[in-house]
Write a protein that holds these residues in place. Sequence first.
Motif, short mmCIF file in Angstrom:
data_model
loop_
_atom_site.label_atom_id
_atom_site.label_comp_id
_atom_site.label_asym_id
_atom_site.label_seq_id
_atom_site.Cartn_x
_atom_site.Cartn_y
_atom_site.Cartn_z
N ARG A 215 0.82 -1.21 0.00
CA ARG A 215 0.00 0.00 0.00
C ARG A 215 0.85 1.26 0.00
N LEU A 221 1.47 -1.38 -5.88
CA LEU A 221 0.02 -1.52 -5.75
C LEU A 221 -0.66 -1.46 -7.11
N SER A 225 -2.59 -4.72 -8.66
CA SER A 225 -4.04 -4.57 -8.80
C SER A 225 -4.46 -4.53 -10.27
N LEU A 228 -4.73 -8.02 -11.28
CA LEU A 228 -5.90 -8.62 -10.63
C LEU A 228 -7.17 -8.36 -11.43
N PHE A 229 -7.47 -7.09 -11.69
CA PHE A 229 -8.74 -6.75 -12.30
C PHE A 229 -8.76 -7.06 -13.79
N PHE A 350 -3.57 -11.89 -5.03
CA PHE A 350 -4.06 -11.15 -6.19
C PHE A 350 -4.04 -12.03 -7.44
N SER A 354 -7.23 -13.22 -9.59
CA SER A 354 -7.38 -12.98 -11.02
C SER A 354 -7.61 -14.27 -11.79
N TRP A 389 -6.59 2.62 -14.89
CA TRP A 389 -5.33 2.52 -14.13
C TRP A 389 -4.28 3.49 -14.67
#
Length: 412
Positions: A215, A221, A225, A228-229, A350, A354, A389
């Motif tokens: 974080r 991060l 992430s 992941l998405f 993560f 995913s 992003w």
Amino acid sequence: MPTELPSLRHHRPFQAFWLSRTLTAAAFQILAVATAWQMYSLTGSALDLGLVGLLEFAPRILFLLQIGQVADRYDRRLIAATTKAAQALAALLLCVLTLHGGLSRELLFGLAFWLGTARAFEMPAMQALLPNVVPQALLPAAIAASASAMQAATIVAPAAGGLLFAADPAATYALSGLCMALGCALMFVIKKPPRSERQSVKGWENLLAGLHYIRARRDLLGAISLDLFAVLLGGATALLPVFASDILHTGPWGLGLLRSAPAVGAIGMSIVLAYYPLRRRVGQLMFAAVILFGLATIVFGLSSSLWLSLLALVVLGAADMISMVVRGALVQLETPDDMRGRVSAINGLFIGASNQLGEFESGLTAHWFGPQAAVVLGGLGTLLVAVLWIRWFPGLYQRQTLSSQPESQGKT
């Protein structure tokens, strides 16, 4: 040719690490093809295929705090060997149940949770072990070569597994168990790191240190992430049995080819990256790869031709490899050794979200909208994530190099 590759080829501990990962990746891919086909044959439900992914992911949530702590406190070789042995045991059980006709939907769900637990502990241990195996100067090339181990196995194993399953399902599980056992044995070729490298980890704050560390570093991060998405929305792996059977009208051998296709692209890209490591504009290249991943996913979802579907999956795999190498290098190079287990546990969560949770999402949306619509919507979602992003993590997009720290002496 860069000097990294000859050095890795003559590095015996890395050879053992690479071969162990190749064998266990092959074994898992064989298991994935066989169990997915059996589940779909038993139930005919895309939702059940998604539930398998959910059960494989659940241990990463249930044991999240323990996973990183174990990888930082204990011998990472022993952790990896134990988890590989546990997966070999699951393959043996599948072999016995298949021979005696006792395999059911519920047993497949239970074994999915068992395999997910073993892999949840295996991944951060293996990720954190690699920087102890090679010097830091070789680490980026080693990450690409290590990633290629999984992809090399994924090219041959699913196709071979599909063909073997059509001939003898029990033999398929027996082969998987043998590969897992050999991968377990190879872990003991690697020298145990000195005890001083393992720090005691106690207390709630230390258990959450990996999350706090990520974080506090926006680039880490953002990279984790983003993967992941993007893959959560764009993953179509769980639906391959549906596409093979109902849309492309092929059998287990076709399913094996479909599962192998992303790895063909990935290993080709990993070879390129091992010879020519990413050195500049790594952020822009990663985002371009994610956008290409989303476009390839859309093409696969719209295709009704086996060969076009295979081509789309090859491109998808090549794009994913670029993102994987950038993310893996950032995690390893930006994290001190005594934190790598906990940071790798978060990264593994993560990645698991995913992949396995993405399989559940694909199964659920396919249940609602149909398989092709689910995949196309997922690809569009990946493109949207990439755009968002870039806006939310401009530092990651503008990042030029993999490491922001001065190079230090690695462990041999």
